[in-house]
Enzyme design. Sequence first.
Site, PDB file in Angstrom:
ATOM      1  N   ALA A  60       5.023 -35.579  16.725  1.00  0.00           N
ATOM      2  CA  ALA A  60       5.669 -35.259  15.448  1.00  0.00           C
ATOM      3  C   ALA A  60       7.083 -35.820  15.415  1.00  0.00           C
ATOM      4  CB  ALA A  60       5.675 -33.744  15.247  1.00  0.00           C
ATOM      5  N   GLU A  88       9.668 -37.040   9.308  1.00  0.00           N
ATOM      6  CA  GLU A  88      10.002 -35.877   8.469  1.00  0.00           C
ATOM      7  C   GLU A  88       9.963 -36.290   7.003  1.00  0.00           C
ATOM      8  OE1 GLU A  88      13.770 -34.406   9.855  1.00  0.00           O
ATOM      9  OE2 GLU A  88      12.931 -33.949  11.841  1.00  0.00           O
ATOM     10  N   PRO A  89       9.899 -35.312   6.114  1.00  0.00           N
ATOM     11  CA  PRO A  89       9.880 -35.686   4.694  1.00  0.00           C
ATOM     12  C   PRO A  89      11.062 -36.595   4.322  1.00  0.00           C
ATOM     13  CG  PRO A  89       9.372 -33.362   4.948  1.00  0.00           C
ATOM     14  CD  PRO A  89       9.721 -33.867   6.318  1.00  0.00           C
ATOM     15  N   ARG A 145     -27.175 -62.660   1.787  1.00  0.00           N
ATOM     16  CA  ARG A 145     -26.938 -62.674   0.339  1.00  0.00           C
ATOM     17  C   ARG A 145     -27.102 -64.096  -0.207  1.00  0.00           C
ATOM     18  NH1 ARG A 145     -26.812 -59.359  -4.101  1.00  0.00           N
ATOM     19  NH2 ARG A 145     -25.346 -60.177  -5.645  1.00  0.00           N
ATOM     20  N   TYR A 177      15.685 -42.401  24.250  1.00  0.00           N
ATOM     21  CA  TYR A 177      15.356 -43.305  25.361  1.00  0.00           C
ATOM     22  C   TYR A 177      13.854 -43.219  25.673  1.00  0.00           C
ATOM     23  CZ  TYR A 177      14.745 -44.456  30.307  1.00  0.00           C
ATOM     24  OH  TYR A 177      14.262 -44.951  31.494  1.00  0.00           O
ATOM     25  N   PRO A 183       6.447 -49.400  23.023  1.00  0.00           N
ATOM     26  CA  PRO A 183       5.690 -50.641  23.240  1.00  0.00           C
ATOM     27  C   PRO A 183       4.194 -50.389  23.486  1.00  0.00           C
ATOM     28  CG  PRO A 183       7.797 -50.796  24.345  1.00  0.00           C
ATOM     29  CD  PRO A 183       7.686 -49.381  23.820  1.00  0.00           C
ATOM     30  N   GLN A 234     -13.781 -59.955   0.141  1.00  0.00           N
ATOM     31  CA  GLN A 234     -14.001 -60.922  -0.951  1.00  0.00           C
ATOM     32  C   GLN A 234     -15.378 -61.576  -0.829  1.00  0.00           C
ATOM     33  OE1 GLN A 234     -11.918 -61.253  -3.389  1.00  0.00           O
ATOM     34  NE2 GLN A 234     -12.754 -63.032  -4.471  1.00  0.00           N
ATOM     35  N   GLU A 241       2.455 -47.804  22.349  1.00  0.00           N
ATOM     36  CA  GLU A 241       1.884 -47.409  21.061  1.00  0.00           C
ATOM     37  C   GLU A 241       1.627 -48.646  20.190  1.00  0.00           C
ATOM     38  OE1 GLU A 241       4.074 -44.360  19.036  1.00  0.00           O
ATOM     39  OE2 GLU A 241       3.023 -44.675  17.141  1.00  0.00           O
ATOM     40  N   THR A 257      -0.549 -37.239  12.487  1.00  0.00           N
ATOM     41  CA  THR A 257      -1.936 -37.478  12.899  1.00  0.00           C
ATOM     42  C   THR A 257      -2.364 -36.393  13.892  1.00  0.00           C
ATOM     43  OG1 THR A 257      -1.605 -39.843  12.629  1.00  0.00           O
ATOM     44  CG2 THR A 257      -3.449 -39.173  14.025  1.00  0.00           C
TER      45      THR A 257
HETATM   46  C1  LIG Z   1      -1.774 -42.105   7.938  1.00  0.00           C
HETATM   47  C2  LIG Z   1      -0.441 -41.945   8.592  1.00  0.00           C
HETATM   48  C3  LIG Z   1      -0.374 -41.413   9.872  1.00  0.00           C
HETATM   49  C4  LIG Z   1       0.863 -41.213  10.476  1.00  0.00           C
HETATM   50  N1  LIG Z   1       0.913 -40.612  11.711  1.00  0.00           N
HETATM   51  C5  LIG Z   1       2.128 -40.240  12.213  1.00  0.00           C
HETATM   52  C6  LIG Z   1       2.219 -39.435  13.397  1.00  0.00           C
HETATM   53  O1  LIG Z   1       1.208 -39.107  14.031  1.00  0.00           O
HETATM   54  N2  LIG Z   1       3.442 -39.048  13.811  1.00  0.00           N
HETATM   55  C7  LIG Z   1       4.583 -39.395  13.163  1.00  0.00           C
HETATM   56  O2  LIG Z   1       5.646 -38.992  13.577  1.00  0.00           O
HETATM   57  N3  LIG Z   1       4.539 -40.165  12.039  1.00  0.00           N
HETATM   58  C8  LIG Z   1       3.347 -40.581  11.544  1.00  0.00           C
HETATM   59  N4  LIG Z   1       3.272 -41.332  10.397  1.00  0.00           N
HETATM   60  C9  LIG Z   1       4.510 -41.695   9.737  1.00  0.00           C
HETATM   61  C10 LIG Z   1       4.886 -43.166   9.856  1.00  0.00           C
HETATM   62  O3  LIG Z   1       5.230 -43.473  11.171  1.00  0.00           O
HETATM   63  C11 LIG Z   1       6.018 -43.414   8.846  1.00  0.00           C
HETATM   64  O4  LIG Z   1       5.438 -43.319   7.554  1.00  0.00           O
HETATM   65  C12 LIG Z   1       6.686 -44.756   9.057  1.00  0.00           C
HETATM   66  O5  LIG Z   1       7.439 -44.766  10.250  1.00  0.00           O
HETATM   67  C13 LIG Z   1       7.615 -45.120   7.887  1.00  0.00           C
HETATM   68  O6  LIG Z   1       8.499 -44.084   7.578  1.00  0.00           O
HETATM   69  P1  LIG Z   1       8.632 -43.588   6.061  1.00  0.00           P
HETATM   70  O7  LIG Z   1       7.270 -43.315   5.540  1.00  0.00           O
HETATM   71  O8  LIG Z   1       9.626 -42.499   6.023  1.00  0.00           O
HETATM   72  O9  LIG Z   1       9.190 -44.858   5.275  1.00  0.00           O
HETATM   73  P2  LIG Z   1      10.736 -45.266   5.105  1.00  0.00           P
HETATM   74  O10 LIG Z   1      11.403 -45.264   6.416  1.00  0.00           O
HETATM   75  O11 LIG Z   1      11.323 -44.463   4.009  1.00  0.00           O
HETATM   76  O12 LIG Z   1      10.576 -46.781   4.620  1.00  0.00           O
HETATM   77  C14 LIG Z   1      10.288 -47.151   3.279  1.00  0.00           C
HETATM   78  C15 LIG Z   1      10.316 -48.671   3.192  1.00  0.00           C
HETATM   79  O13 LIG Z   1      11.625 -49.151   3.555  1.00  0.00           O
HETATM   80  C16 LIG Z   1      11.518 -50.092   4.602  1.00  0.00           C
HETATM   81  N5  LIG Z   1      12.660 -49.981   5.506  1.00  0.00           N
HETATM   82  C17 LIG Z   1      13.194 -48.852   6.045  1.00  0.00           C
HETATM   83  N6  LIG Z   1      14.204 -49.171   6.852  1.00  0.00           N
HETATM   84  C18 LIG Z   1      14.339 -50.523   6.828  1.00  0.00           C
HETATM   85  C19 LIG Z   1      15.203 -51.455   7.455  1.00  0.00           C
HETATM   86  N7  LIG Z   1      16.154 -51.070   8.319  1.00  0.00           N
HETATM   87  N8  LIG Z   1      15.052 -52.776   7.187  1.00  0.00           N
HETATM   88  C20 LIG Z   1      14.095 -53.186   6.326  1.00  0.00           C
HETATM   89  N9  LIG Z   1      13.236 -52.366   5.707  1.00  0.00           N
HETATM   90  C21 LIG Z   1      13.354 -51.042   5.954  1.00  0.00           C
HETATM   91  C22 LIG Z   1      10.234 -49.740   5.332  1.00  0.00           C
HETATM   92  O14 LIG Z   1       9.753 -50.836   6.077  1.00  0.00           O
HETATM   93  C23 LIG Z   1       9.338 -49.349   4.171  1.00  0.00           C
HETATM   94  O15 LIG Z   1       8.793 -50.497   3.600  1.00  0.00           O
HETATM   95  C24 LIG Z   1       2.047 -41.596   9.806  1.00  0.00           C
HETATM   96  C25 LIG Z   1       1.969 -42.179   8.547  1.00  0.00           C
HETATM   97  C26 LIG Z   1       0.757 -42.338   7.934  1.00  0.00           C
HETATM   98  C27 LIG Z   1       0.728 -42.925   6.548  1.00  0.00           C
END
Ligand SMILES: Cc1cc2nc3c(=O)[nH]c(=O)nc-3n(C[C@H](O)[C@H](O)[C@H](O)COP(=O)(O)OP(=O)(O)OC[C@H]3O[C@@H](n4cnc5c(N)ncnc54)[C@H](O)[C@@H]3O)c2cc1C
Length: 408
Positions: free
Chosen positions: A150, A153-154, A296, A261, A268, A364, A270, A184
């Site tokens: 985890a 966060e939102p 097909r 850290y 890597p 496609q 992951e 997940t």
């Molecule tokens: C199905 C699913 C499973 C997941 N499982 C897990 C899990 O098990 N544990 C967990 O902790 N998280 C999990 N996640 C979360 C996932 O790791 C995050 O959604 C991801 O790291 C992106 O964070 P965010 O959604 O807050 O997007 P944001 O960080 O808000 O990013 C929004 C956009 O801005 C871009 N952006 C942000 N910062 C930069 C930058 N510095 N330079 C350029 N572009 C940037 C991003 O690339 C993206 O396109 C999961 C997500 C999904 C959808």
Amino acid sequence: MVASGIDGESQGHAPANAITPAKETPMPNHLWMTEDHRAFAETVARFYTEEMQPNREKWTADGVVPRDFWRKAGDLGILGATAPEAYGGLGLSRHFDAVTFIEQGKAGDSGWGVSVHNIAMHYILAFGTEAQKHAWIPKLVSGEHIAAIAMTEPGTGSDLQAVRTTAIKDGNEYVINGSKTFITNGGSADILLLVAKTDPKSRSKGISLLIVETNDLAGYAVGKRLKKLGMKRNDTAELSFDNVRVPLTALLGSEEGQGFYQLMKQLPWERLIVGYMSLAASECAMRVTLDYVKERKAFGQRVMDFQNTRFKLAEAQTKIELLAAFLDQCLAELDLGQLTPEKAAMAKWWGTQMQCDIIDECLQLHGGYGYMSEYLISELYADARVQKIYGGTNEIMKEIIARDLDRD
Ligand SMILES: Cc1cc2nc3c(=O)[nH]c(=O)nc-3n(C[C@H](O)[C@H](O)[C@H](O)COP(=O)(O)OP(=O)(O)OC[C@H]3O[C@@H](n4cnc5c(N)ncnc54)[C@H](O)[C@@H]3O)c2cc1C
């Protein structure tokens, strides 16, 4: 009846999510694979065929893979292949985990959260105290416990240093407050690897990882199971912590402030896993597509006979071979302790981009049937998209690579 759902007679109206290839298609020759790896691959493949495929539809509708499946995987040694024997594992190299993820992808599944479970286990193995390893690893190996990580966060995902969940010392306990999302295995998890601030005033140095046992934990709540574009069998949830108390021994390792850290050290692996899952999902897409285009007919010939089809598939197969070679190189480097964050980032972004490109082309070639839910290619298409987002977005991967290029 073949993998793509084309039954020959009805020209594409058969249900399609059973995936038994009509014929083996040429796939990358992983030179590191010995007879032992192949035997293990057969075990995992059989497990998928016998235990997952008959239940796919139900578990997709349920939005979760049941506990019993985890226990069976544990009994077969799939969950603990790379855990040391001292903690109930088989003590094998990471190559055996790579085999598991390759077989999962080849089976057309990304819903079972085994990769996250594995990653969480390796955090404990890498940084846990002996007491923590003995307490948790055997249960993760057997499938008695399911693990989640985890971080997100939102309010923050990519910018991990900005997490707001806190774990503040109070006597001989930590008091945890905050919320997590998109986790997940979130609803099923007995153990969480929780990213929290033990020093909220600091950024990276304030981050610690805690091993939180969720069963009967006062103040801990799992929110609704999140509905998603793909990965429908995967239990993805929101979690909240309201003055949750855990013992100080929940801290991963024995020193606060090591979380960032520890994350940087494990990411890597992951990212390499995500790369292998991309490879295997692409192989699966190729297999069902080859079955389809060879059956097909259009304009009096097989779809396979159009030069466009042949070239698209030739390109895809080339990309698969290139990706496999690069991933195998990264795996060898990981084994030697030499895999850099930059190379792992390349494997993640390029692998997932290839996967999305290949699966899009494969869909496609299915024409309208590719868009229908009963055809596996549509599920692969929906599942693929998130690969470019989780585990660090592909934009963040390119930042990691570029930062290294810009170093003096
Ligand atoms: C199905 C699913 C499973 C997941 N499982 C897990 C899990 O098990 N544990 C967990 O902790 N998280 C999990 N996640 C979360 C996932 O790791 C995050 O959604 C991801 O790291 C992106 O964070 P965010 O959604 O807050 O997007 P944001 O960080 O808000 O990013 C929004 C956009 O801005 C871009 N952006 C942000 N910062 C930069 C930058 N510095 N330079 C350029 N572009 C940037 C991003 O690339 C993206 O396109 C999961 C997500 C999904 C959808």
